[in-house]
Design an enzyme around this catalytic site. Sequence first.
Site, mmCIF file in Angstrom:
data_model
loop_
_atom_site.group_PDB
_atom_site.id
_atom_site.type_symbol
_atom_site.label_atom_id
_atom_site.label_comp_id
_atom_site.label_asym_id
_atom_site.label_seq_id
_atom_site.Cartn_x
_atom_site.Cartn_y
_atom_site.Cartn_z
ATOM 1 N N GLU A 75 -30.064 28.688 -9.543
ATOM 2 C CA GLU A 75 -30.468 27.534 -10.118
ATOM 3 C C GLU A 75 -29.457 26.710 -11.306
ATOM 4 O OE1 GLU A 75 -35.283 28.295 -10.263
ATOM 5 O OE2 GLU A 75 -34.137 28.947 -11.922
ATOM 6 N N HIS A 94 -33.272 28.486 -19.526
ATOM 7 C CA HIS A 94 -34.454 28.305 -18.618
ATOM 8 C C HIS A 94 -35.151 29.581 -18.636
ATOM 9 C CE1 HIS A 94 -37.182 28.045 -15.356
ATOM 10 N NE2 HIS A 94 -36.402 28.350 -14.418
ATOM 11 N N HIS A 96 -39.246 31.596 -18.088
ATOM 12 C CA HIS A 96 -40.626 31.508 -17.711
ATOM 13 C C HIS A 96 -41.506 32.153 -18.740
ATOM 14 C CE1 HIS A 96 -38.707 32.471 -13.332
ATOM 15 N NE2 HIS A 96 -38.464 31.053 -14.012
ATOM 16 N N TYR A 121 -41.544 20.636 -36.548
ATOM 17 C CA TYR A 121 -40.602 21.414 -35.833
ATOM 18 C C TYR A 121 -40.558 21.247 -34.529
ATOM 19 C CZ TYR A 121 -41.064 23.263 -40.398
ATOM 20 O OH TYR A 121 -41.370 23.233 -41.906
ATOM 21 N N HIS A 161 -43.723 26.399 -13.157
ATOM 22 C CA HIS A 161 -42.513 27.037 -13.119
ATOM 23 C C HIS A 161 -42.065 27.501 -14.435
ATOM 24 C CE1 HIS A 161 -38.313 27.588 -11.162
ATOM 25 N NE2 HIS A 161 -38.300 28.420 -12.180
#
Length: 213
Positions: A75, A94, A96, A121, A161
């Site tokens: 990716e 990135h 999960h 925040y 995702h």
Amino acid sequence: MREDERKARDEMAHLCRSLFERGFSVGTAGNVSIRLTDGILMTPTNVRLGDLDPDRISRIDADGTHVAGDRPSKEVFLHQAFYDTRPEAGAVVHLHSTWATALSCLADIDPDNCVPPLTPYVVMRVGKVKRVPYVKPGDPRMGEMIRDLQGRHAAVLLANHGPVVSGKTLFSAVAAAEELEETARLIVALRGMNSRLLTPEEVAELDATFGRI
């Protein structure tokens, strides 16, 4: 190896290990990158974020060619799209992570603003989050969708995702990813309740005081 690259490699290994040990990443899921003056450093494919060897982190040059270290995540183009459209971005994370990924799976959230302003925040550290449509992991269309946003969002949710967050530094990107995860947990916990959101005036005050992500 330049001193700045050595420091970046060590920082990536340290912060990625912290994310893994605190449950923000499981197995070999997730990928992280840092922008260099002449390319990027990228977590390798099929390596747990908790097990990074600083010397084996992937190095990709300014043309997108893998020039050193282990093979990068599939990716990488997702990260390059953030760097190309957000000149201020110095790192991309990135994950999960559980709650942000759960939020990305909900059918009834607003894809143009899927993280409401529950706390100051999340406004200050994350900003407005867009959910982009689902494509399979590793599909180059993922990068094209990020480019289509033209740098307007520091963070997105990839449908079904997980989250992708950019920041000026790796530390700030990690902190924003953590804030997004905590806010996603609040969103799911408060579903069905009559929740108070920050008003547009309160959001504008935060933007004026602290700046926009």
